[in-house]
Design a protein around this motif. Structure first.
Motif, PDB file in Angstrom:
ATOM      1  N   MET A  55      18.545  70.874  76.649  1.00  0.00           N
ATOM      2  CA  MET A  55      17.668  70.236  75.672  1.00  0.00           C
ATOM      3  C   MET A  55      18.254  70.286  74.259  1.00  0.00           C
ATOM      4  N   ASP A  56      17.949  69.238  73.478  1.00  0.00           N
ATOM      5  CA  ASP A  56      18.396  69.186  72.085  1.00  0.00           C
ATOM      6  C   ASP A  56      17.741  70.290  71.251  1.00  0.00           C
ATOM      7  N   TYR A  57      16.517  70.636  71.576  1.00  0.00           N
ATOM      8  CA  TYR A  57      15.811  71.776  70.980  1.00  0.00           C
ATOM      9  C   TYR A  57      15.264  72.586  72.139  1.00  0.00           C
ATOM     10  N   PRO A  58      15.362  73.901  72.104  1.00  0.00           N
ATOM     11  CA  PRO A  58      14.872  74.713  73.218  1.00  0.00           C
ATOM     12  C   PRO A  58      13.359  74.581  73.420  1.00  0.00           C
ATOM     13  N   ALA A  59      12.951  74.689  74.669  1.00  0.00           N
ATOM     14  CA  ALA A  59      11.515  74.725  74.976  1.00  0.00           C
ATOM     15  C   ALA A  59      10.884  75.844  74.154  1.00  0.00           C
ATOM     16  N   GLY A  60       9.733  75.556  73.574  1.00  0.00           N
ATOM     17  CA  GLY A  60       9.031  76.529  72.744  1.00  0.00           C
ATOM     18  C   GLY A  60       9.261  76.355  71.256  1.00  0.00           C
ATOM     19  N   THR A  61      10.221  75.506  70.877  1.00  0.00           N
ATOM     20  CA  THR A  61      10.454  75.243  69.453  1.00  0.00           C
ATOM     21  C   THR A  61       9.245  74.528  68.884  1.00  0.00           C
ATOM     22  N   LYS A  62       8.773  74.998  67.728  1.00  0.00           N
ATOM     23  CA  LYS A  62       7.607  74.377  67.087  1.00  0.00           C
ATOM     24  C   LYS A  62       8.027  73.505  65.902  1.00  0.00           C
ATOM     25  N   PHE A  63       7.251  72.465  65.695  1.00  0.00           N
ATOM     26  CA  PHE A  63       7.378  71.577  64.546  1.00  0.00           C
ATOM     27  C   PHE A  63       5.991  71.392  63.937  1.00  0.00           C
ATOM     28  N   TYR A  64       5.974  71.028  62.674  1.00  0.00           N
ATOM     29  CA  TYR A  64       4.739  70.557  62.046  1.00  0.00           C
ATOM     30  C   TYR A  64       5.007  69.119  61.629  1.00  0.00           C
ATOM     31  N   ILE A  65       4.175  68.204  62.102  1.00  0.00           N
ATOM     32  CA  ILE A  65       4.310  66.783  61.790  1.00  0.00           C
ATOM     33  C   ILE A  65       3.365  66.505  60.623  1.00  0.00           C
ATOM     34  N   LYS A  66       3.927  66.367  59.434  1.00  0.00           N
ATOM     35  CA  LYS A  66       3.110  66.260  58.219  1.00  0.00           C
ATOM     36  C   LYS A  66       2.146  65.084  58.249  1.00  0.00           C
ATOM     37  N   ASN A  67       2.621  63.898  58.607  1.00  0.00           N
ATOM     38  CA  ASN A  67       1.765  62.708  58.544  1.00  0.00           C
ATOM     39  C   ASN A  67       0.656  62.708  59.589  1.00  0.00           C
ATOM     40  N   LEU A  68       0.841  63.442  60.666  1.00  0.00           N
ATOM     41  CA  LEU A  68      -0.213  63.553  61.684  1.00  0.00           C
ATOM     42  C   LEU A  68      -1.066  64.792  61.477  1.00  0.00           C
ATOM     43  N   GLN A  69      -0.637  65.663  60.596  1.00  0.00           N
ATOM     44  CA  GLN A  69      -1.298  66.940  60.348  1.00  0.00           C
ATOM     45  C   GLN A  69      -1.532  67.694  61.656  1.00  0.00           C
ATOM     46  N   ARG A  70      -0.427  67.833  62.414  1.00  0.00           N
ATOM     47  CA  ARG A  70      -0.500  68.552  63.684  1.00  0.00           C
ATOM     48  C   ARG A  70       0.774  69.351  63.914  1.00  0.00           C
ATOM     49  N   TYR A  71       0.584  70.505  64.523  1.00  0.00           N
ATOM     50  CA  TYR A  71       1.703  71.283  65.019  1.00  0.00           C
ATOM     51  C   TYR A  71       2.067  70.739  66.399  1.00  0.00           C
ATOM     52  N   ALA A  72       3.343  70.843  66.752  1.00  0.00           N
ATOM     53  CA  ALA A  72       3.815  70.383  68.061  1.00  0.00           C
ATOM     54  C   ALA A  72       4.793  71.411  68.616  1.00  0.00           C
ATOM     55  N   TYR A 134      -0.706  75.233  57.619  1.00  0.00           N
ATOM     56  CA  TYR A 134      -0.663  73.869  57.100  1.00  0.00           C
ATOM     57  C   TYR A 134      -1.957  73.142  57.485  1.00  0.00           C
ATOM     58  N   PRO A 135      -2.335  72.104  56.738  1.00  0.00           N
ATOM     59  CA  PRO A 135      -3.550  71.354  57.085  1.00  0.00           C
ATOM     60  C   PRO A 135      -3.449  70.758  58.488  1.00  0.00           C
ATOM     61  N   VAL A 136      -4.533  70.825  59.243  1.00  0.00           N
ATOM     62  CA  VAL A 136      -4.555  70.318  60.611  1.00  0.00           C
ATOM     63  C   VAL A 136      -5.757  69.407  60.801  1.00  0.00           C
ATOM     64  N   SER A 137      -5.491  68.295  61.472  1.00  0.00           N
ATOM     65  CA  SER A 137      -6.547  67.393  61.912  1.00  0.00           C
ATOM     66  C   SER A 137      -6.551  67.456  63.438  1.00  0.00           C
TER      67      SER A 137
END
Length: 149
Positions: A55-72, A134-137
């Motif tokens: 994988m390009d990023y290991p399983a379990g890597t977290k991101f925060y998507i600013k425009n969606l206001q969601r963690y992934a 971070y803000p979450v919707s």
């Protein structure tokens, strides 16, 4: 960082009409509400060598998507076939890493969900390995209309 964000749904997942994921970490199936504790499933590109996917990023890597206001969280693979490294998920888009977030959509009209995914597609600011707070919707992305803030 900026990443090229796309969405995938219940309707265009592999296998079609499922929420199956390849590398479960905290979910058994694609999902999540987008909070730090329950991030949304994210698929990333991968390379196949000797029958194994890297994988390009290991399983379990977290991101925060600013425009969606969601963690992934990375829990799935983006790109099919014998050479996924030849596809856009691995090679990226205009020099940006490609992230494919699960939007859900089961029980919602497929063509509406497709339009929803089109609204979030593009280069978007994301935070790799974000801190909590971070803000979450929260909620399913397709149910929110794929709204960006």
């Amino acid at each position: 960082m900026n990443a090229f964000l796309t969405g995938y749904s219940y309707w265009d997942n592999t296998p079609r009409g499922s929420a199956q994921i390849a590398r479960p970490v905290i979910h058994r199936q694609a999902g999540g509400t987008g909070t730090y504790e329950d991030p949304v499933t994210l698929a990333v590109g991968h390379v196949k060598r000797n029958g194994r996917s890297y994988m390009d990023y290991p399983a379990g890597t977290k991101f925060y998507i600013k425009n969606l206001q969601r963690y992934a969280i990375v829990e799935d693979l983006c790109g099919d076939g014998p050479k996924p490294q030849a596809g856009p998920c691995h090679s990226g888009y205009q020099g940006h890493d490609w992230l494919d977030i699960y939007v859900g959509g089961k029980g919602i009209n497929e063509s509406w969900v497709d339009g929803c995914m089109n609204r979030i597609t593009g280069i978007q600011p994301v935070i790799l390995n974000p801190r909590p707070g971070y803000p979450v919707s929260p909620g399913e992305i397709a149910a929110s209309g794929c709204a960006t803030f």
